[in-house]
Structure formats: C-alpha cells, structure tokens
Write a protein that holds these residues in place. Sequence first.
Motif, mmCIF file in Angstrom:
data_model
loop_
_atom_site.group_PDB
_atom_site.id
_atom_site.type_symbol
_atom_site.label_atom_id
_atom_site.label_comp_id
_atom_site.label_asym_id
_atom_site.label_seq_id
_atom_site.Cartn_x
_atom_site.Cartn_y
_atom_site.Cartn_z
ATOM 1 N N ILE A 207 85.082 -13.907 125.208
ATOM 2 C CA ILE A 207 85.728 -12.905 124.349
ATOM 3 C C ILE A 207 86.225 -11.741 125.199
ATOM 4 O O ILE A 207 87.364 -11.267 125.046
ATOM 5 C CB ILE A 207 84.743 -12.402 123.276
ATOM 6 N N ALA A 208 85.370 -11.264 126.110
ATOM 7 C CA ALA A 208 85.754 -10.159 126.985
ATOM 8 C C ALA A 208 86.946 -10.537 127.851
ATOM 9 O O ALA A 208 87.863 -9.729 128.063
ATOM 10 C CB ALA A 208 84.566 -9.749 127.858
ATOM 11 N N SER A 209 86.949 -11.770 128.352
ATOM 12 C CA SER A 209 88.052 -12.242 129.185
ATOM 13 C C SER A 209 89.359 -12.285 128.401
ATOM 14 O O SER A 209 90.415 -11.881 128.900
ATOM 15 C CB SER A 209 87.723 -13.634 129.738
ATOM 16 N N GLU A 210 89.285 -12.756 127.159
ATOM 17 C CA GLU A 210 90.479 -12.819 126.297
ATOM 18 C C GLU A 210 91.043 -11.426 126.026
ATOM 19 O O GLU A 210 92.245 -11.268 125.809
ATOM 20 C CB GLU A 210 90.133 -13.517 124.988
ATOM 21 N N ASN A 211 90.172 -10.426 126.079
ATOM 22 C CA ASN A 211 90.613 -9.049 125.853
ATOM 23 C C ASN A 211 91.112 -8.372 127.126
ATOM 24 O O ASN A 211 91.468 -7.192 127.113
ATOM 25 C CB ASN A 211 89.476 -8.222 125.246
ATOM 26 N N GLY A 212 91.101 -9.107 128.255
ATOM 27 C CA GLY A 212 91.677 -8.595 129.492
ATOM 28 C C GLY A 212 90.693 -8.145 130.542
ATOM 29 O O GLY A 212 91.095 -7.700 131.626
ATOM 30 N N ALA A 213 89.384 -8.245 130.262
ATOM 31 C CA ALA A 213 88.378 -7.807 131.243
ATOM 32 C C ALA A 213 88.247 -8.810 132.386
ATOM 33 O O ALA A 213 88.442 -10.015 132.199
ATOM 34 C CB ALA A 213 87.027 -7.613 130.556
ATOM 35 N N THR A 214 87.910 -8.318 133.566
ATOM 36 C CA THR A 214 87.625 -9.179 134.713
ATOM 37 C C THR A 214 86.191 -9.672 134.608
ATOM 38 O O THR A 214 85.267 -8.874 134.425
ATOM 39 C CB THR A 214 87.801 -8.404 136.032
ATOM 40 N N VAL A 215 85.993 -10.982 134.717
ATOM 41 C CA VAL A 215 84.666 -11.569 134.545
ATOM 42 C C VAL A 215 84.025 -11.831 135.913
ATOM 43 O O VAL A 215 84.590 -12.512 136.762
ATOM 44 C CB VAL A 215 84.742 -12.888 133.749
ATOM 45 N N ILE A 216 82.828 -11.278 136.089
ATOM 46 C CA ILE A 216 82.044 -11.471 137.314
ATOM 47 C C ILE A 216 80.802 -12.279 136.945
ATOM 48 O O ILE A 216 80.045 -11.898 136.057
ATOM 49 C CB ILE A 216 81.616 -10.117 137.910
ATOM 50 N N GLY A 217 80.594 -13.408 137.606
ATOM 51 C CA GLY A 217 79.449 -14.252 137.313
ATOM 52 C C GLY A 217 78.392 -14.167 138.403
ATOM 53 O O GLY A 217 78.717 -13.996 139.583
ATOM 54 N N VAL A 218 77.124 -14.265 138.004
ATOM 55 C CA VAL A 218 76.005 -14.296 138.949
ATOM 56 C C VAL A 218 75.103 -15.460 138.559
ATOM 57 O O VAL A 218 74.599 -15.507 137.434
ATOM 58 C CB VAL A 218 75.184 -12.984 138.931
#
Length: 290
Positions: A207-218
């Motif tokens: 959802i955050a990605s669809e809203n334009g946020a950069t996704v950082i995974g750990v």
Amino acid sequence: MPDKPNTTSEFILNIRSMLQEMNPAQSRIAKYILANPEKLPGMPIGQLAKESGVSEATISRFVKYLGCANYRAFQAEMVKSNVLSHERIRGYADVKNMDSAYQICKKIFDANIQSLADTLAMLDVDTLEKIADQIASSRKLCIFAQGRSSVTANSIRQRLYRLGIACSSYSDPHEQAVAASLMKEGDAVMGISTFGRSKNVLKNLRIASENGATVIGVSSYRGTPLEKISDLMIISSSNEEASFGFEPSCSTVSQMVALDCLYIMVTNRMKEEAQHIFRITCEAIESERE
C-alpha cells in the motif's frame, strides 16, 4: 585472546539465505548439505539423492539452481568453501540438555558471534549507503514489523528519532494500514521480517509503495516476498536454517548491528545538524535522571 570467528563461505551463506524461496525438494537437499558438509566430498550424486530423499535429476537441477554447471562443479565449490575445517555453528541446535551452564552460554555466544561475522562478510555496503541517502532525504520514515522483528524496529526508530528524523514504528496491523495509506512520494517505509513473509507487513508495504513511498526491506533470507517488493534491501546472515526451534536471537542481533551501521551513515550525512540535535536530546534525557 579468544579465537577470531571463521567466516562461513559465501557459497554456504548463499544456500542458507535462499532456503525460504526453495521448493520442498530443494529445501530437503539444502538442509542435508548444511547439516552434513563433512560428508559431501566424494559423495556420489546417487547417494546425495538417497540421503536427501529426492531423485538424481532433482539433484542435477538443484546444483544448476545454485549456479554450478554440474554436480562435479558443485563438489568443487563445497571443497573450496573451506567449511569442512571449521566447527559448524547452527543457531542453538547444538545446545544439549546435559550441557553445563557455561557450555550453554558459550554455544549461544558462539552462534551470535558467527552470525555477526557472516553478516559483515555478506553485507552490501553500497546498498546501505543508498538507504542512508534515502533516509536522510526523506520527509518521514515509517517502520513496519511484527513479533521478534518489533525489537529491531524499535531499536532503529529510537536511534533515528534521536537525530530529529520523523520516524515511527508500528507493529499493530491496523496502525500499519493507517500509516501506509497516508504515505506519499518522498517518504520511506522500512519492513523488517526475518523470514520475509509476514503477511500484514507485506500487505501494508505494498500500500505504501502504491502511494509513492520508497520501500526498504530487512531480512535474513533472499528471494522472499519482502525482497521482491523492496526498492532497497538489507540481507543479514542467519544460522537458524529456517527452523523456528528455540527462536535464537542470532538474526535479531545481526539485523540490529547492520542497522547500527546504517544509523551511523545517516548521522555522517547530517554532520553538524546531527551533533546539535543529539546534544539537545542528550540534555533532555539527562534531565529525566536523578
């Protein structure tokens, strides 16, 4: 002086980190290899197939999946990996009921030290630099995690928050959903999941990605759903071998130390501003002490 921990070979680290993306047959082969590296040299392909409970054709496909041209090349990699001369440390699996208190403590410390050494060996510092740039320039950072990963999330949140960065962490799925729905371009969201498969975390990261946020995974494993939806990824080592067992702290400790490195990189980017803010927050905390 204590012995310096041996770093696990890159070949073995890759097998371990890919466990989560393997199908059941591949997973059986990988777990046998990780548990019995000393038996591999000279072992015929038919015997490995028998020991793993798969066909020879499956073994052939598996070694190619690992990037080896054939079974002979796979054997060469196992010998070259040098793991056969080292004592294997596999999470807390080596702790026995009859161990003394000191033996228990030593095995647990050894497992965590090994995990840290392996994480340093495999850490992608270029990606860490990019993540530091992203966080330093982001409007805000939200961190999503559940269970054990919430400990890691709160640790990095507290550190970044002390630098004046607008940073929040959420473990409740509903709060994650609200935070994700309000994210915009220019924001960053970090998802922490040891096995990279936490359903609610993944859903809200999307959802955050669809809203334009950069996704950082750990995460501690490669090829997971978390890695597939992340723009930038931090992979740490795990010697838990995808077994929940006693839930050893190795993955959590390795992730927290890797994120400590990230925190210092962010601090370096903020320079004088970070020093000024840190001094103010230190004074605030000191005022709370008697």
